[in-house]
Design an enzyme around this catalytic site. Structure first.
Site, PDB file in Angstrom:
ATOM      1  N   ARG A 285     -23.894  10.817  49.242  1.00 12.79           N
ATOM      2  CA  ARG A 285     -24.256   9.036  49.031  1.00 12.79           C
ATOM      3  C   ARG A 285     -25.288   9.051  48.199  1.00 12.79           C
ATOM      4  O   ARG A 285     -24.520   7.252  47.305  1.00 12.79           O
ATOM      5  CB  ARG A 285     -25.125   8.598  50.027  1.00 12.79           C
ATOM      6  CG  ARG A 285     -23.383   9.012  51.782  1.00 12.79           C
ATOM      7  CD  ARG A 285     -23.576   8.963  52.640  1.00 12.79           C
ATOM      8  NE  ARG A 285     -23.164   9.433  53.343  1.00 12.79           N
ATOM      9  CZ  ARG A 285     -22.800  10.247  54.378  1.00 12.79           C
ATOM     10  NH1 ARG A 285     -23.886  10.105  55.206  1.00 12.79           N
ATOM     11  NH2 ARG A 285     -21.949  10.285  55.003  1.00 12.79           N
ATOM     12  N   PHE A 423     -14.415   8.004  50.147  1.00 12.51           N
ATOM     13  CA  PHE A 423     -15.236   9.536  50.894  1.00 12.51           C
ATOM     14  C   PHE A 423     -16.681   9.308  50.506  1.00 12.51           C
ATOM     15  O   PHE A 423     -17.523   8.206  50.245  1.00 12.51           O
ATOM     16  CB  PHE A 423     -15.026  10.354  49.799  1.00 12.51           C
ATOM     17  CG  PHE A 423     -15.423  10.648  48.257  1.00 12.51           C
ATOM     18  CD1 PHE A 423     -16.296   9.401  47.763  1.00 12.51           C
ATOM     19  CD2 PHE A 423     -14.018  11.557  47.417  1.00 12.51           C
ATOM     20  CE1 PHE A 423     -16.058   9.862  46.769  1.00 12.51           C
ATOM     21  CE2 PHE A 423     -14.618  11.635  46.417  1.00 12.51           C
ATOM     22  CZ  PHE A 423     -14.967  10.472  46.355  1.00 12.51           C
ATOM     23  N   GLU A 424     -17.195  10.623  50.698  1.00 11.85           N
ATOM     24  CA  GLU A 424     -19.046  10.480  51.423  1.00 11.85           C
ATOM     25  C   GLU A 424     -19.306  10.194  52.158  1.00 11.85           C
ATOM     26  O   GLU A 424     -20.284   9.436  52.998  1.00 11.85           O
ATOM     27  CB  GLU A 424     -19.320  10.140  50.219  1.00 11.85           C
ATOM     28  CG  GLU A 424     -19.826  10.688  49.123  1.00 11.85           C
ATOM     29  CD  GLU A 424     -20.001  12.424  48.799  1.00 11.85           C
ATOM     30  OE1 GLU A 424     -21.153  12.947  50.077  1.00 11.85           O
ATOM     31  OE2 GLU A 424     -19.955  12.948  47.813  1.00 11.85           O
ATOM     32  N   GLY A 425     -18.544   9.603  53.715  1.00 11.65           N
ATOM     33  CA  GLY A 425     -18.902   8.659  55.009  1.00 11.65           C
ATOM     34  C   GLY A 425     -18.258   7.096  54.382  1.00 11.65           C
ATOM     35  O   GLY A 425     -18.546   6.990  53.149  1.00 11.65           O
ATOM     36  N   ASN A 430     -20.969   4.576  57.216  1.00  9.58           N
ATOM     37  CA  ASN A 430     -22.101   4.297  56.517  1.00  9.58           C
ATOM     38  C   ASN A 430     -23.116   2.788  57.228  1.00  9.58           C
ATOM     39  O   ASN A 430     -23.938   3.353  57.281  1.00  9.58           O
ATOM     40  CB  ASN A 430     -22.170   4.058  54.889  1.00  9.58           C
ATOM     41  CG  ASN A 430     -22.355   5.366  54.451  1.00  9.58           C
ATOM     42  OD1 ASN A 430     -23.490   6.534  54.502  1.00  9.58           O
ATOM     43  ND2 ASN A 430     -21.396   5.334  54.027  1.00  9.58           N
TER      44      ASN A 430
END
Ligand code: FAD
Length: 612
Positions: A285, A423-425, A430
């Site tokens: 992130r 993506f990446e949460g 987040n």
């Protein structure tokens, strides 16, 4: 109020209200929430060491001279060229930054790892950056942190050189944001030699190019991680997805059809899969924060170069004030994205540097430090991805009709950037992490948040040690008042919902937005304030002032939304009167248009983003 959120009764109000020395919190995740401006430092681009500058320059060189000239060929899937460049990146050491030296890497600090992806982004090829970042982040880190000696020897040595590519397969058809709901199963075969995996993982970056896949499956009810070699029997690679953007990167479904994975390929312990899955994502992130900041920077240059040449009404369109307004805001967003991302890596490095590298639990502690910075990592991801998105949108607008035509670069930037908020949460997930972590750190007293809540009730604008004629004295008051308001909002939310706040998304989202805006103001100020006097600081002055102005406005708007929602009807008027009174007392009325004019003038002088 629920039992576990009550104030510790053994503390007197007097103890709560004492202004503590909070500078000792440096290096702790979330310290920006409570450290007053005169006790708070950040790491920033201006603090790069000579060695870090050298990495920046080598990475930029490779990006500009090797990748950029061929990036037209990476607009669609080009496996051979992608792997060739990937291998060359390995030869230059860029793939081994996080890998220990004994396995062929360099094991440098997290900031240097971020610098490498920052300056490699000068290739202006998001597809290649996604390929490389998935490998160096979520592909490699799980083995660095959780692998045993044999696994590290076998995989990391080849990951460092680029001989092997890694991928990370977590998402399933029914388990996206709810990642632990995965249905893939694994059981030990009768001989006790292999785990047999069944299930599928979707949207996997590098999936068809990687030799090795880190994946997750339930062994009984224990969510567990495995290293799967592509040569494992029953490992099937699906067709390439047709995507909106980053079309030059590989994204596929991976199928495990009675896939035979040797027992020695279990990663970490049985049941440790959840921790491995999530902890690996934190580092991804803040690195995404960096690559999106870089994208935001190159978008400015791309739009500016076009605008300079494009003439309407007998002059360059750069002369129109409405476009100047856009350019100024693009600069400010880029500054914000870089500021929060490097503040995050710097804080992580500060804490890691205190660990004993030779101790057995070094990686466990390192990974705990990164986990402790979950709130910063999510902020970096959100600020970076939103900054790039807004810059890309402004970029298309500056290009006019050409922005909509594929022959010009703006359309591709617009399509490529969209994935970063997913993506990446996703950014929603987040925000949940930001709000939830703020709540958790307060309740568990990991940080003196509740002490500060009570201190700020008594003294919402404490005197700080800055001189009265500081050039940003109004902004200092704005930030400290914002901290008091943010803490007040958290306090009211805890009183109303207790720990259930984490499930109250109507309230949690504005709270997360407030934290994001506040962090940008606090870190931006600290970055500016620690600079030596000179041209660079002068140039940053208007940028940091405008950044504080715009974030304060968003913060106020979120408070206006929250108060009527969480306060009883009878008290809404009084609460808002008191908040507005405090804001009005600041007499903070900056000339925002003048600030933006200056920022744009500076941009036009340099012809590109000018703050590093
Ligand atoms: C190009 C690409 C590459 C990818 N690479 C990888 C990879 O390498 N490895 C991997 O494992 N995965 C990868 N992914 C998957 C990606 O991480 C997921 O798509 C993402 O996590 C979202 O999951 P989802 O698609 O199932 O959406 P969902 O989880 O179904 O979400 C849909 C919407 O609901 C929202 N939502 C969901 N839950 C909540 C909640 N609790 N509160 C509020 N809102 C919520 C989301 O924010 C989103 O807006 C990739 C995806 C793409 C498109």
């Amino acid at each position: 109020m629920s039992q576990d959120v009550e104030i510790k009764e053994n503390k007197t109000l007097d103890e709560f209200t004492k202004l503590q020395d909070l500078s000792s919190l440096e290096g702790l995740g979330g310290s920006f929430l409570v450290c007053p401006l005169d006790q708070y430092n950040v790491f920033s681009k201006e603090n790069f060491s000579e060695e870090q500058k050298m990495f920046a320059s080598t990475a930029q060189d490779f990006a500009v001279n090797r990748i950029k000239p061929v990036n037209d060929q990476l607009k669609k899937l080009n496996k051979d060229l992608s792997l060739e460049l990937f291998k060359e990146a390995g030869d230059l050491g860029f793939l081994g930054i996080d890998i220990p030296e004994q396995y062929g890497g360099m094991e440098l600090d997290k900031t240097t790892a971020a610098i490498v992806v920052d300056y490699l982004s000068a290739c202006e090829c998001p597809s290649f950056m996604v390929t490389l970042s998935a490998h160096t982040g979520i592909g490699i880190l799980p083995i660095v942190w959780y692998g045993n000696e044999d696994q590290k020897k076998k995989y990391l040595t080849k990951f460092a050189t680029g001989e092997w590519m890694g991928c990370y397969a977590l998402t399933e058809p029914n388990a996206g944001s709810d990642a632990l709901a995965g249905e893939t199963t694994a059981y030990l075969n009768d001989e006790g030699t292999h785990y047999i995996l069944n299930g599928q993982k979707i949207y996997i970056t590098n999936g068809s190019w990687a030799e090795v896949c880190i994946t997750f499956a339930k062994v009984g009810d224990k969510y567990t991680s495995f290293i799967v070699d592509k040569t494992c029997e029953g490992f099937v690679i699906g067709a390439e997805e047709k995507k909106m953007g980053i079309k030059g990167s590989s994204t596929v479904t991976l199928y495990f059809e009675n896939c035979k994975v040797p027992v020695e390929n279990m990663l970490g312990k049985l049941g440790q899969g959840g921790a491995i899955a999530f902890n690996s994502l934190y580092a991804g992130r803040y690195k995404l924060g960096i690559t999106t900041a870089a994208g935001a920077k190159y978008t400015i240059k791309c739009a500016y170069d076009f605008a300079l040449e494009r003439k309407q009404f007998s002059r360059s369109i750069t002369e129109f004030d409405m476009l100047k307004n856009k350019f100024a805001q693009m600069v400010v967003r880029t500054f914000e994205a870089y500021t929060v991302s490097y503040a995050t890596t710097g804080s992580i490095d500060f804490s890691i540097s205190k660990l004993d590298k030779n101790s057995d639990d070094y990686y466990e502690k390192m990974q705990k430090i990164i986990e402790d910075h979950a709130i910063e990592a999510s902020i970096a991801k959100i600020v970076g991805s939103v900054s790039l998105a807004e810059n890309a949108d402004d970029g298309v607008q500056i290009f006019g009709g050409a922005g909509f035509i594929e022959e010009y670069p703006a359309a591709q930037i617009y399509r490529d950037e969209r994935i970063n908020r997913i993506f990446e949460g996703t950014n929603e997930i987040n925000k949940l992490i930001i709000g939830g972590t703020f709540l958790k750190k307060a309740i568990l007293e990991e940080l003196p948040i509740r002490d500060q809540i009570y201190h700020r009730m008594e003294d919402y604008l404490p005197a700080l040690t800055f001189s009265g004629d500081h050039e940003l004295s109004s902004e200092i008051s704005v930030i400290e008042l914002s901290r008091s308001l943010m803490l007040d909002m958290l306090h009211r939310l805890i009183l109303k919902y207790g720990q259930d706040l984490k499930n109250e998304q109507w309230a949690l989202e504005p709270l997360a937005d407030i934290v994001v805006c506040f962090s940008v103001m606090q870190m931006g100020f600290a970055r500016y304030n620690q600079l030596p006097d000179g041209e660079h600081k002068k140039r940053m002055n208007c940028v940091v002032k405008y950044s504080i102005y715009r974030n304060f406005n968003i913060l106020k708007e979120r408070i206006n939304m929250l108060v009527p929602y969480i306060c009883a009807n009878s008290e809404v008027g009084d609460v808002m009167d008191s908040i507005n009174q405090r804001i009005n007392d600041l007499k903070y009325i900056p000339d925002a248009i003048a600030l933006k004019k200056s920022i744009c003038e500076e941009l036009y002088k340099h012809g590109k983003y000018y703050l590093g």
